[in-house]
Design an enzyme around this catalytic site. Structure first.
Site, PDB file in Angstrom:
ATOM      1  N   ASN A 112       0.797  -1.202  -0.149  1.00 53.18           N
ATOM      2  CA  ASN A 112       0.031   0.043  -0.163  1.00 53.18           C
ATOM      3  C   ASN A 112       0.787   1.196   0.092  1.00 53.18           C
ATOM      4  O   ASN A 112       0.572   2.223  -0.836  1.00 53.18           O
ATOM      5  CB  ASN A 112      -0.872   0.061   1.350  1.00 53.18           C
ATOM      6  CG  ASN A 112      -1.895  -0.915   1.025  1.00 53.18           C
ATOM      7  OD1 ASN A 112      -2.443  -1.410   0.124  1.00 53.18           O
ATOM      8  ND2 ASN A 112      -2.580  -1.327   2.295  1.00 53.18           N
TER       9      ASN A 112
ATOM     10  N   TYR B 179       7.754 -12.681  11.279  1.00 58.77           N
ATOM     11  CA  TYR B 179       8.566 -11.264  11.364  1.00 58.77           C
ATOM     12  C   TYR B 179       9.540 -11.326  10.307  1.00 58.77           C
ATOM     13  O   TYR B 179       9.541 -10.229   9.491  1.00 58.77           O
ATOM     14  CB  TYR B 179       9.172 -11.106  12.758  1.00 58.77           C
ATOM     15  CG  TYR B 179       9.853  -9.783  12.677  1.00 58.77           C
ATOM     16  CD1 TYR B 179       8.875  -8.585  12.762  1.00 58.77           C
ATOM     17  CD2 TYR B 179      11.150  -9.566  13.117  1.00 58.77           C
ATOM     18  CE1 TYR B 179       9.513  -7.140  13.172  1.00 58.77           C
ATOM     19  CE2 TYR B 179      11.495  -8.196  13.266  1.00 58.77           C
ATOM     20  CZ  TYR B 179      10.768  -7.181  13.339  1.00 58.77           C
ATOM     21  OH  TYR B 179      11.544  -5.830  13.348  1.00 58.77           O
TER      22      TYR B 179
ATOM     23  N   ARG C  95      12.210  -8.044  25.139  1.00 55.81           N
ATOM     24  CA  ARG C  95      13.619  -8.010  24.953  1.00 55.81           C
ATOM     25  C   ARG C  95      14.382  -7.640  26.214  1.00 55.81           C
ATOM     26  O   ARG C  95      14.145  -7.426  27.160  1.00 55.81           O
ATOM     27  CB  ARG C  95      13.751  -6.695  23.720  1.00 55.81           C
ATOM     28  CG  ARG C  95      13.080  -7.033  22.687  1.00 55.81           C
ATOM     29  CD  ARG C  95      13.447  -5.863  21.611  1.00 55.81           C
ATOM     30  NE  ARG C  95      12.299  -4.971  21.634  1.00 55.81           N
ATOM     31  CZ  ARG C  95      12.261  -4.290  20.311  1.00 55.81           C
ATOM     32  NH1 ARG C  95      12.951  -4.155  19.196  1.00 55.81           N
ATOM     33  NH2 ARG C  95      11.043  -3.322  20.158  1.00 55.81           N
TER      34      ARG C  95
END
Ligand SMILES: NC(=O)c1ccc[n+]([C@@H]2O[C@H](COP(=O)([O-])OP(=O)(O)OC[C@H]3O[C@@H](n4cnc5c(N)ncnc54)[C@H](O)[C@@H]3O)[C@@H](O)[C@H]2O)c1
Length: 309
Positions: free
Chosen positions: A96, A142, A183
């Site tokens: 897009n 991912y 993380r």
């Protein structure tokens, strides 16, 4: 226009471009970001916010010079919980925005990641390394979304002649990181500030290299303004084992926390260090902020946030 503007990196990029004198359109669906990261920008006439999911058709009125596509779940906790959104924003979202860039004759920079190298068999990672990714492993959603993002971005460059930039971002830290995004760095800082046990996964011999956010933003700014369309690594090559890093955090905070070991998650990369030769020669860029200085700034932010929560 900056997508993912309410997130950690998108909010710092919005600040930087406003400081440089640009008008910024921030677009975000608030999936993992927070308006608190950009609420200081709302009173400014140079900033406009669109609450929108970029995986759906994207329209903005008027002219656009630059698009920075930073929207995506980015931490393992987020993309493991939202695998489909992660795949969609890297693929449909990027498509897009490439279409929007083409129609506006804008230059587009997409946020890729060191995860395109997977669990690397080459060390440190140079941009011409093709990577070692398990497409159907838990992190595949991912890694493969970002690999597709790079492929379609290059296709728009080659087929349509679109001006494109690809930044491969290595672990970055600083204020506005989420405190509990899974993380190591935010986890260790929060645990040390609260005096809780520091949870090291595996034996702690896996390495990471942490780049302070101001250095990353400078590298991205230079890349966008350059005429270079191949991917560029931006990160800090100062590599440390997770175990040594846990000790460094405990010392910095002066905490009484103990370091404990938990099982290593599946497909956790063992080594991570960018080769930044390309960024040095093409962008004349290298990191300036040491890990200890960056940690001090980040720690102040974490202490304030933890006091409010
Ligand atoms: N932080 C890092 O160390 C790092 C490393 C490598 C790559 N990156 C990349 O940089 C970008 C930003 O990462 P971050 O750390 O700021 O993460 P973040 O989660 O703080 O920010 C991402 C933002 O994107 C928004 N978003 C997600 N899906 C969206 C959608 N479909 N439409 C609109 N907005 C959407 C979220 O709400 C959030 O505000 C990501 O693309 C990430 O993959 C970050």
């Amino acid at each position: 226009m900056i997508t993912g503007a309410a997130g950690f990196l998108g909010s710092h990029l919005s600040d930087r471009f406003i400081k440089e004198g640009y008008e910024v359109i921030g677009m975000d669906n608030l999936l993992t970001g927070s308006l608190s990261n950009i609420e200081h920008l709302f009173p400014l006439k140079e900033f406009t916010f669109y609450h929108h999911d970029v995986s759906k058709f994207v329209h903005v009125p008027g002219e656009l010079d630059y698009i920075l596509h930073f929207a995506s779940p980015a931490s393992p906790i987020d993309y493991l919980q939202m695998p489909i959104q992660t795949l969609k924003v890297g693929s449909l979202g990027t498509h897009n925005l490439l279409g929007l860039a083409l129609s506006k004759k804008a230059r587009i920079l997409v946020a890729s990641t060191s995860e395109v190298y997977g669990d690397p068999q080459v060390h440190p990672q140079t941009e011409d390394y093709w990577g070692h990714v398990n497409p159907i492993g838990p992190r595949g959603v991912y890694d493969e979304a970002k690999r597709f993002q790079e492929a379609i971005t290059m296709a728009y460059h080659n087929y349509h002649g679109l001006e494109t930039r690809i930044v491969r971002i290595f672990n970055t830290f600083g204020p506005r990181m989420r405190l509990n995004d899974g993380r190591a760095l935010p986890a260790f800082l929060s645990q040390a500030i609260k005096g809780e046990d520091i949870t090291v996964f595996g034996d702690g011999q896996q390495t990471r290299s942490f780049c302070y956010v101001d250095d990353l933003v400078e590298g991205i700014y230079r890349l966008l303004m350059s005429d270079y369309h191949e991917p560029v690594n931006i990160g800090n090559p100062d590599e440390i084992t997770i175990e040594d890093f846990a000790e460094e955090v405990v010392e910095l905070i002066g905490s009484s926390s103990k370091i404990i070991n938990l099982p290593l998650p599946e497909d956790d990369p063992k080594r991570r260090r960018p080769d930044i030769t390309r960024a040095k020669s093409i962008l004349d860029w290298e990191p300036k902020v040491s890990r200890s200085e960056g940690l001090r700034h980040t720690c102040e932010y974490f202490k304030k946030e933890l006091a409010h929560n």
